[in-house]
Design an enzyme around this catalytic site. Structure first.
Site, PDB file in Angstrom:
ATOM      1  N   GLY A  41       1.072  -1.069   0.133  1.00 49.90           N
ATOM      2  CA  GLY A  41      -0.115  -0.011   0.078  1.00 49.90           C
ATOM      3  C   GLY A  41       0.830   1.302  -0.034  1.00 49.90           C
ATOM      4  O   GLY A  41       0.542   2.297   0.655  1.00 49.90           O
ATOM      5  N   SER A  43       1.810   3.221  -2.435  1.00 46.94           N
ATOM      6  CA  SER A  43       1.731   4.149  -3.375  1.00 46.94           C
ATOM      7  C   SER A  43       1.169   5.426  -2.975  1.00 46.94           C
ATOM      8  O   SER A  43       1.037   6.537  -3.777  1.00 46.94           O
ATOM      9  CB  SER A  43       1.099   3.666  -4.538  1.00 46.94           C
ATOM     10  OG  SER A  43      -0.187   3.205  -4.469  1.00 46.94           O
ATOM     11  N   SER A  44       0.471   5.526  -1.780  1.00 49.64           N
ATOM     12  CA  SER A  44      -0.288   6.592  -1.512  1.00 49.64           C
ATOM     13  C   SER A  44      -0.558   6.454   0.290  1.00 49.64           C
ATOM     14  O   SER A  44      -0.521   5.373   0.653  1.00 49.64           O
ATOM     15  CB  SER A  44      -1.664   6.865  -1.836  1.00 49.64           C
ATOM     16  OG  SER A  44      -2.444   5.602  -1.540  1.00 49.64           O
ATOM     17  N   GLY A  45      -1.029   7.471   0.816  1.00 49.04           N
ATOM     18  CA  GLY A  45      -1.377   7.623   2.369  1.00 49.04           C
ATOM     19  C   GLY A  45      -0.544   7.177   3.144  1.00 49.04           C
ATOM     20  O   GLY A  45       0.723   7.825   3.077  1.00 49.04           O
ATOM     21  N   ARG A  66      -0.961  -2.150  -6.182  1.00 46.02           N
ATOM     22  CA  ARG A  66      -1.592  -2.797  -7.601  1.00 46.02           C
ATOM     23  C   ARG A  66      -1.044  -2.011  -9.023  1.00 46.02           C
ATOM     24  O   ARG A  66      -1.085  -2.574  -9.998  1.00 46.02           O
ATOM     25  CB  ARG A  66      -3.144  -2.987  -7.484  1.00 46.02           C
ATOM     26  CG  ARG A  66      -3.444  -4.207  -6.868  1.00 46.02           C
ATOM     27  CD  ARG A  66      -4.987  -4.132  -6.577  1.00 46.02           C
ATOM     28  NE  ARG A  66      -5.596  -3.014  -5.754  1.00 46.02           N
ATOM     29  CZ  ARG A  66      -6.721  -2.704  -5.341  1.00 46.02           C
ATOM     30  NH1 ARG A  66      -7.763  -3.704  -5.864  1.00 46.02           N
ATOM     31  NH2 ARG A  66      -7.137  -1.682  -4.631  1.00 46.02           N
ATOM     32  N   ASP A  93      -1.237  -7.541  -6.793  1.00 49.16           N
ATOM     33  CA  ASP A  93      -2.557  -7.698  -6.048  1.00 49.16           C
ATOM     34  C   ASP A  93      -2.013  -8.775  -4.862  1.00 49.16           C
ATOM     35  O   ASP A  93      -1.896  -9.909  -5.071  1.00 49.16           O
ATOM     36  CB  ASP A  93      -3.564  -8.316  -6.876  1.00 49.16           C
ATOM     37  CG  ASP A  93      -4.866  -8.185  -6.260  1.00 49.16           C
ATOM     38  OD1 ASP A  93      -4.796  -8.306  -4.941  1.00 49.16           O
ATOM     39  OD2 ASP A  93      -5.980  -7.899  -7.068  1.00 49.16           O
ATOM     40  N   SER A 172      -3.208  -2.542  11.495  1.00 44.47           N
ATOM     41  CA  SER A 172      -4.887  -2.807  11.652  1.00 44.47           C
ATOM     42  C   SER A 172      -5.709  -1.474  11.622  1.00 44.47           C
ATOM     43  O   SER A 172      -5.640  -0.731  10.896  1.00 44.47           O
ATOM     44  CB  SER A 172      -4.782  -3.561  12.919  1.00 44.47           C
ATOM     45  OG  SER A 172      -6.163  -4.046  13.367  1.00 44.47           O
ATOM     46  N   TYR A 186     -15.583  -5.123   8.172  1.00 39.83           N
ATOM     47  CA  TYR A 186     -14.178  -4.429   8.153  1.00 39.83           C
ATOM     48  C   TYR A 186     -13.778  -4.805   9.473  1.00 39.83           C
ATOM     49  O   TYR A 186     -12.416  -5.166   9.757  1.00 39.83           O
ATOM     50  CB  TYR A 186     -14.307  -2.943   8.050  1.00 39.83           C
ATOM     51  CG  TYR A 186     -12.961  -2.286   8.112  1.00 39.83           C
ATOM     52  CD1 TYR A 186     -12.024  -2.451   7.160  1.00 39.83           C
ATOM     53  CD2 TYR A 186     -12.811  -1.306   9.217  1.00 39.83           C
ATOM     54  CE1 TYR A 186     -10.887  -1.783   7.262  1.00 39.83           C
ATOM     55  CE2 TYR A 186     -11.607  -0.801   9.200  1.00 39.83           C
ATOM     56  CZ  TYR A 186     -10.565  -1.021   8.295  1.00 39.83           C
ATOM     57  OH  TYR A 186      -9.429  -0.100   8.450  1.00 39.83           O
ATOM     58  N   LYS A 190     -10.130  -6.802  10.538  1.00 40.73           N
ATOM     59  CA  LYS A 190      -9.181  -6.165  11.255  1.00 40.73           C
ATOM     60  C   LYS A 190      -8.877  -6.770  12.672  1.00 40.73           C
ATOM     61  O   LYS A 190      -7.898  -6.929  13.102  1.00 40.73           O
ATOM     62  CB  LYS A 190      -9.400  -4.968  11.361  1.00 40.73           C
ATOM     63  CG  LYS A 190      -9.233  -3.822   9.944  1.00 40.73           C
ATOM     64  CD  LYS A 190      -7.853  -3.846   9.418  1.00 40.73           C
ATOM     65  CE  LYS A 190      -7.658  -3.065   8.391  1.00 40.73           C
ATOM     66  NZ  LYS A 190      -6.191  -2.895   7.786  1.00 40.73           N
TER      67      LYS A 190
END
Length: 326
Positions: A41, A43-45, A66, A93, A172, A186, A190
């Site tokens: 994850g 690529s951002s945030g 992805r 993925d 988490s 969700y 988690k």
């Protein structure tokens, strides 16, 4: 008077001494400089913020997501901010175990693995499509299994070779500590990560690998913006009482926790209180934190009951108002 004060100090000092003996695993420092840190994850945030901060500290960073185009943009941003040219990008993925294994082979042995990927679509269980639920579980939970399974053999070899502690960090959420209206699927994905992390820590501690579970609150990311569009109205009312954070702030807290070898890594005051309230049988390397957990358990249970009273009262009021409108 002095004797009485000394007597008062005996129980807490004695408890601290006992906890210093009992706290496991032993505290460790996990260095980042000169080591390979792989972040999913990325690529951002939060993932991009963590990758940038780790690169600034001298880590060789690899990011996995992805979308290759977004990964290339993220690589340029990390290079620009950190001045490092050795940023690896890997498109895969996390639901695809074979693709994850190939990406990990391409990346090379990892010293610090950060499983930061995740998706969230809030909805009441009765209204949510099963395919959407499965999608969340496959990414949030099974994707984490795929990554750890693929990375672990080389990580173990690296800790033996370097004699430095490794780390597996799992992102988490505070929704992985307490269930909230609209978060049924969700939260399930988690909460499961905690069981994974607790058992995994037992399995890898003798390989000098420390597991960290990170519990951020609502965080200002592109994913959060999309999530808010789908949130049920009642979820927004309940969640409004908890404070949000910026991705850079969460990244700093997360990396500090990883470097300290902490098992539970809260990101704000609410998270620290939740960590004490939900400590249970989780590992604890800090005698001071163990002391706070032991002393604060009863009080935090009372506070938790107050929160539950407020949430149930909110739900009752919401449904009563809607019934009057009908």
């Amino acid at each position: 008077m002095a004797a009485a004060l000394l007597l008062l100090l005996v129980p807490p000092v004695g408890l601290l001494a006992a906890l210093a003996f009992l706290a496991r695993p032993r505290a460790a420092r996990v260095p980042l400089k000169g080591r390979h840190v792989l972040i999913t994850g990325g690529s951002s945030g939060i993932g991009l913020a963590m990758a940038t901060a780790a690169a600034r500290e001298g880590a060789r960073v690899s990011i996995l997501a992805r979308n290759l185009a977004r990964l290339e943009e993220a690589r340029a941003a990390i290079q620009r901010e950190s001045g490092r040219g050795d940023v690896g990008v890997h498109a895969a993925d996390v639901r695809d175990a074979d693709a994850v294994a190939r990406a990990l082979r391409e990346a090379g042995p990892v010293d610090v693995l950060v499983c930061n990927h995740g998706v969230f679509v809030p909805q009441e269980l009765e209204r949510q499509d099963m395919e959407e639920i499965k999608w969340m579980v496959d990414i949030n939970l099974m994707g984490t299994f795929h990554l750890i399974k693929a990375a672990l053999p080389a990580m173990k070899a690296r800790t033996r070779e370097t004699r430095l502690p490794g780390s597996i960090a799992i992102m988490s959420s505070q929704a992985g500590q307490v269930g909230v209206y609209g978060y049924t699927a969700y939260s399930a994905s988690k909460f499961a990560l905690r069981g994974l992390g607790e058992a995994l820590q037992h399995e890898v501690i003798m390989d000098n690998i420390h597991v960290s579970l990170i519990f951020p609150p609502d965080t200002e990311t592109p994913g959060f913006e999309e999530e808010q569009k789908r949130r049920p109205e009642l979820t927004n009312i309940i969640a409004a009482s908890s404070g949000g954070m910026k991705a850079n702030d969460v990244a700093k807290k997360a990396l500090d926790g990883i470097k300290s070898g902490k098992f539970i890594v809260p990101c704000n005051f609410d998270g620290a209180m939740l960590a004490i309230a939900t400590a249970g049988l989780s590992p604890q390397s800090s005698p001071v934190m163990a002391f706070l957990e032991v002393i604060g358990a009863g009080l935090m249970r009372f506070v938790a009951l107050c929160f539950q009273w407020n949430w149930f009262s909110t739900i009752e009021s919401y449904y009563a108002k809607n019934k009057k409108r009908e």
